[in-house]
Design an enzyme around this catalytic site. Structure first.
Site, PDB file in Angstrom:
ATOM      1  N   ASN A  92       0.879  -1.173   0.000  1.00 31.83           N
ATOM      2  CA  ASN A  92       0.000   0.000   0.000  1.00 31.83           C
ATOM      3  C   ASN A  92       0.909   1.213   0.000  1.00 31.83           C
ATOM      4  O   ASN A  92       1.443   1.614   1.030  1.00 31.83           O
ATOM      5  CB  ASN A  92      -0.874  -0.041   1.260  1.00 31.83           C
ATOM      6  CG  ASN A  92      -1.817   1.147   1.337  1.00 31.83           C
ATOM      7  OD1 ASN A  92      -1.774   2.046   0.492  1.00 31.83           O
ATOM      8  ND2 ASN A  92      -2.660   1.156   2.353  1.00 31.83           N
TER       9      ASN A  92
ATOM     10  N   ARG B  53      -2.493  -2.131  -3.529  1.00 25.50           N
ATOM     11  CA  ARG B  53      -3.697  -1.327  -3.330  1.00 25.50           C
ATOM     12  C   ARG B  53      -3.608  -0.117  -4.264  1.00 25.50           C
ATOM     13  O   ARG B  53      -2.607   0.591  -4.275  1.00 25.50           O
ATOM     14  CB  ARG B  53      -3.767  -0.843  -1.879  1.00 25.50           C
ATOM     15  CG  ARG B  53      -4.942   0.062  -1.674  1.00 25.50           C
ATOM     16  CD  ARG B  53      -4.877   0.741  -0.337  1.00 25.50           C
ATOM     17  NE  ARG B  53      -6.044   1.576  -0.192  1.00 25.50           N
ATOM     18  CZ  ARG B  53      -6.066   2.656   0.558  1.00 25.50           C
ATOM     19  NH1 ARG B  53      -5.007   3.041   1.218  1.00 25.50           N
ATOM     20  NH2 ARG B  53      -7.167   3.368   0.653  1.00 25.50           N
TER      21      ARG B  53
ATOM     22  N   HIS C 164     -12.907   2.906   0.134  1.00 28.02           N
ATOM     23  CA  HIS C 164     -12.939   1.838   1.151  1.00 28.02           C
ATOM     24  C   HIS C 164     -13.643   0.595   0.600  1.00 28.02           C
ATOM     25  O   HIS C 164     -14.168  -0.218   1.366  1.00 28.02           O
ATOM     26  CB  HIS C 164     -13.712   2.266   2.428  1.00 28.02           C
ATOM     27  CG  HIS C 164     -13.070   3.353   3.212  1.00 28.02           C
ATOM     28  ND1 HIS C 164     -13.804   4.354   3.831  1.00 28.02           N
ATOM     29  CD2 HIS C 164     -11.776   3.593   3.519  1.00 28.02           C
ATOM     30  CE1 HIS C 164     -12.996   5.164   4.465  1.00 28.02           C
ATOM     31  NE2 HIS C 164     -11.751   4.741   4.298  1.00 28.02           N
TER      32      HIS C 164
ATOM     33  N   ARG D 271     -11.632  15.463   7.952  1.00 23.90           N
ATOM     34  CA  ARG D 271     -12.395  15.889   6.765  1.00 23.90           C
ATOM     35  C   ARG D 271     -13.799  16.336   7.159  1.00 23.90           C
ATOM     36  O   ARG D 271     -14.431  15.722   8.023  1.00 23.90           O
ATOM     37  CB  ARG D 271     -12.498  14.749   5.748  1.00 23.90           C
ATOM     38  CG  ARG D 271     -11.183  14.352   5.143  1.00 23.90           C
ATOM     39  CD  ARG D 271     -11.408  13.322   4.033  1.00 23.90           C
ATOM     40  NE  ARG D 271     -10.175  12.629   3.735  1.00 23.90           N
ATOM     41  CZ  ARG D 271     -10.048  11.299   3.698  1.00 23.90           C
ATOM     42  NH1 ARG D 271     -11.080  10.513   3.901  1.00 23.90           N
ATOM     43  NH2 ARG D 271      -8.891  10.753   3.428  1.00 23.90           N
TER      44      ARG D 271
ATOM     45  N   GLU E  17      -8.124  -5.252   5.024  1.00 17.74           N
ATOM     46  CA  GLU E  17      -7.991  -4.926   3.604  1.00 17.74           C
ATOM     47  C   GLU E  17      -6.817  -5.672   2.974  1.00 17.74           C
ATOM     48  O   GLU E  17      -6.877  -6.066   1.814  1.00 17.74           O
ATOM     49  CB  GLU E  17      -7.829  -3.410   3.448  1.00 17.74           C
ATOM     50  CG  GLU E  17      -9.155  -2.680   3.673  1.00 17.74           C
ATOM     51  CD  GLU E  17      -9.000  -1.218   4.037  1.00 17.74           C
ATOM     52  OE1 GLU E  17      -8.484  -0.940   5.145  1.00 17.74           O
ATOM     53  OE2 GLU E  17      -9.389  -0.358   3.240  1.00 17.74           O
TER      54      GLU E  17
END
Ligand code: ADP
Length: 395
Positions: A7, A89, A178, A239, A382
């Site tokens: 990743n 990823r 996601h 965010r 993940e």
């Protein structure tokens, strides 16, 4: 098979070497401060090895990871020949990538073509892919996209009510993120709850630093809270999530700020961090709540309320819900947040069993036996999902 999962971000690179038979990570780690100075933290059997090594660019970082994996003292493989495949990823696959793919030159061009949709992420992902291809020629590699699971969303869910030219010319639409987590967690939740995945209505709340909610109907994503970028939807660590777009112009005029400056505020200085002035980390926020900090109390309430509203919206979109699932750092670990959200959901016949909800980081059904909708905590993984896709494509 041993699959190396990569990743690769702009200044960091996370990795896991996963044994596909046991589905366990035999080594994990992270290269940080790439392009600044460099540090590699490598973990094997719970032991942590920290190496301060110069990492001027990503290729050096991948090289350092491969050295660590084959190191005589703390490595886990005798040679690179033991790495059978690499799973990468990739954040944005646009409309082009609807599932994971084996990487070849055409796929690289496809990922490049999506770069303007994720200018911070896709170029970094590509650097990682190219560095691996150079250092491990001949090893098959797979790209797994954060957006792919959501490509099943119908037109009405992914379309913004703006002039159609913006979609036609620039592909501006909801993509969602996601996806690897939402797919992995919804599938696992169906297994744990004894539901038929292909005939079920599941709402997944991925609540981490970044947070999103997805409606998964009959095994397919039918709506999700993140949009063209990960900025839309829930209030997150830093965010803003959904706001009136006119706020951008309003702040720009009031404070003489550029669009870039305002986007930075909405991405990095908003969310629970901006609202509380305390932290983007919910553990800090909860400490502040316990000390009676009103800003922290209010920020937590706003966060919870927005999750509640998305659950309501997605229940309506699917005309019902069989299971609501919490995952990621907060969803897996934080019984208070899970409970606070579910306190609003009495209208769905949901009741929480406080003893069952008193869990952290494990799979659990946390609702009472007679709750009309099952509420669950399911840890996401993940990296394992990426390794599984990689094995499925190249194994
Ligand atoms: P990301 O992958 O988006 O960086 P994570 O999924 O790791 O984020 O989630 C990070 C969030 O989870 C942080 O706000 C952190 O406070 C919260 N978190 C992690 N562990 C716990 C815990 N044991 N209790 C409460 N919150 C936790």
């Amino acid at each position: 098979m041993k699959v190396l999962v990569i990743n690769c971000g702009s200044s960091s690179l996370k990795y896991q070497l996963i044994d596909s038979v046991t589905e366990q990570a035999v080594a994990t780690g992270i290269c940080e401060r790439i392009g600044i100075d460099g540090r590699l933290v490598h973990k094997v059997n719970g032991e942590k090895i920290t190496l301060d090594i110069a990492l001027p660019e990503h290729e050096t970082a991948i090289g350092a990871v491969l050295d660590a994996l084959t190191n005589k003292e703390y490595g886990v493989i005798a040679s690179l020949n033991e790495i059978d495949a690499v799973g990468h990823r990739v954040v944005h696959g646009g409309e082009h990538f609807t599932k994971s793919v084996v990487i070849d030159d055409e796929v690289i061009r496809g990922i490049e073509a999506c770069s303007d949709l994720a200018p911070l992420h896709n170029p970094a992902n590509l650097i990682g892919i190219n560095a691996c291809r150079k250092l491990m020629p001949g090893v098959p590699m797979v790209a797994v996209f954060d957006t792919a699971f959501h490509q099943t969303m119908p037109h009405k869910a992914y379309t913004y009510a703006i002039p159609k030219e913006y979609y036609e010319n620039y592909k501006i639409r909801r993509y969602g993120f996601h996806g690897t987590s939402h797919s992995f967690v919804s599938k696992r939740a169906a297994e744990v709850a004894g539901l038929d995945y292909n005939n079920s209505k599941i709402i997944v709340c991925h609540l981490g630093n970044g947070a999103s909610v997805t409606a998964v109907m009959n095994g397919k994503s039918v709506d999700t809270s993140m949009g063209l970028t990960p900025l839309e939807g829930l209030a997150m660590g830093t965010r803003s999530g959904d706001i009136d777009p006119a706020i951008v112009e309003f702040i720009a005029k009031k404070e003489n700020k550029t669009i870039d400056e305002i986007m930075n505020i909405l991405n990095k200085k908003s969310g629970v961090y901006g609202m509380s002035g305390v932290s983007s980390d919910f553990r800090d926020l909860e400490n502040a709540v316990n000390e009676g900090n009103q800003f922290a109390i209010d920020a937590t309430e706003v966060f919870v309320y927005k999750v509640v509203k998305y659950i309501g919206a997605y229940t309506a979109a699917m005309n019902g819900v069989d299971a609501i699932v919490f995952t990621a750092g907060l969803g897996e670990n934080d019984k208070i947040i899970r409970n606070s959200i579910c306190q609003y959901l009495g209208y769905l016949g949901i009741t929480i069993d406080q003893d069952k909800n008193n869990v952290r980081g494990v799979e659990a059904i946390v609702s009472t036996d007679d709750s009309k909708v099952k509420v669950m905590a399911i840890p996401t993984n993940e990296e394992l999902a990426i390794a599984r896709d990689t094995v499925a494509l190249v194994g």
